[in-house]
Design an enzyme around this catalytic site. Structure first.
Site, PDB file in Angstrom:
ATOM      1  N   TYR A 171      44.537  29.564  42.759  1.00  0.00           N
ATOM      2  CA  TYR A 171      45.445  30.045  42.316  1.00  0.00           C
ATOM      3  C   TYR A 171      46.122  31.101  43.357  1.00  0.00           C
ATOM      4  O   TYR A 171      47.155  30.936  43.804  1.00  0.00           O
ATOM      5  CB  TYR A 171      46.017  30.414  41.138  1.00  0.00           C
ATOM      6  N   SER A 217      52.842  36.335  42.647  1.00  0.00           N
ATOM      7  CA  SER A 217      51.933  36.819  41.679  1.00  0.00           C
ATOM      8  C   SER A 217      51.074  37.941  42.160  1.00  0.00           C
ATOM      9  O   SER A 217      50.830  38.266  43.342  1.00  0.00           O
ATOM     10  CB  SER A 217      50.768  35.853  41.220  1.00  0.00           C
TER      11      SER A 217
END
Length: 281
Positions: free
Chosen positions: A152, A139
């Protein structure tokens, strides 16, 4: 492409979103595809359209002991695995201090440890073939820290480090590794798939405001189209010399470039201190 020359893909978390897009594009270009899905009966929306070329297997990414069985089932069906797309994962948005272990530990089990065990299960077959391409979904938040995404980010930073090391260890075996770093896609990430926990402490007012607005203001308005993810993965797999890192979306590319420039400026500014620990001999 005929079935005799078709690649075989294994894509995790392909019920919907990016995984489904990758499966659809690979099938459309004539490849064989195995997918893992959360559906308990292993059903998949594309099965009827591609009989004999799509195999769908139920797998909860937290059940890492089953990874080897899944890989064996795919190899028994199609004879090989040419492309592994470790896509299964979900997000968690919360102030780090306010996030309890019961929220972030399950995310690590899926985003990192599930990816690790699936990669380890596939590698012996790719080594025997002396070919293969492992695509690990990271990501923008796997390349730089982002407010509200501490855990995350940590799970995706782990994916980046693991992937870079595996790439170095297997580069002479005909195996390629690409870390895909998506920016914002119009998937469920900022919707139902995003787990959030908001802290009421006034010190985190700005962070909490960003967290509370993220889902309501961002969902469905991201810059990248899920339908275009699959074709991009096919172009990546078809490339002669695929990259180690592939940011997706202008938002991600701009942010990563700015982050690299900021890090380089810090290195230059603090070079003297960095070198002050060198041994005198």
């Amino acid at each position: 492409m005929s079935n005799t020359t078709a690649r075989t893909w294994l894509i995790t978390g392909a019920d919907k979103g990016l995984g489904l897009s990758a499966a659809k594009a690979a099938l459309e270009q004539g490849d064989n595809v195995a997918v893992t899905v959360l559906a308990a009966d292993g059903s998949h929306s594309l099965a009827a359209q591609y009989p004999g070329r799509l195999k769908s297997i139920h797998l909860d990414a937290r059940d890492q002991e089953r990874c080897a069985d899944v890989v064996k089932e795919v190899v028994d069906t199609f004879g090989r695995i040419d492309v592994l797309v470790n896509n299964a994962g979900f997000g968690l948005m919360a102030v780090a201090e306010a996030t309890p272990p019961e929220k972030y530990r399950p995310m690590f089990e899926v985003n990192f440890f599930g990816l690790v065990e699936m990669t380890k299960a596939v590698l012996p077959f790719m080594r025997a073939q002396r070919s293969g391409h492992i695509i690990n979904l990271s990501s923008k938040a796997g390349f730089m820290g982002v407010t509200g995404f501490a855990f995350y980010c940590a799970s995706k930073f782990a994916v980046e480090g693991f992937s870079e090391a595996v790439a170095a260890e297997t580069k002479d075996m005909g195996i390629r590794v690409t870390i895909v770093e998506p920016g914002g896609f119009r998937s469920d990430f900022a919707g139902p798939s995003l787990v959030t926990a908001v802290n009421d402490d006034g010190d985190y007012a700005a962070a909490n405001d960003r967290i509370s607005k993220y889902v309501t203001e961002r969902h469905g308005k991201q810059e990248s189209d899920v339908a275009k993810f699959g074709p991009a993965m096919c172009r990546l797999v078809n490339a002669e010399n695929p990259p180690l890192h592939l940011p997706l979306g202008k938002d991600c590319l701009d942010a990563l470039r700015a982050n690299i420039r900021s890090i380089e400026a810090d290195f230059d500014r603090w070079e003297e201190l960095s070198l002050s620990t060198m041994a005198d001999d």
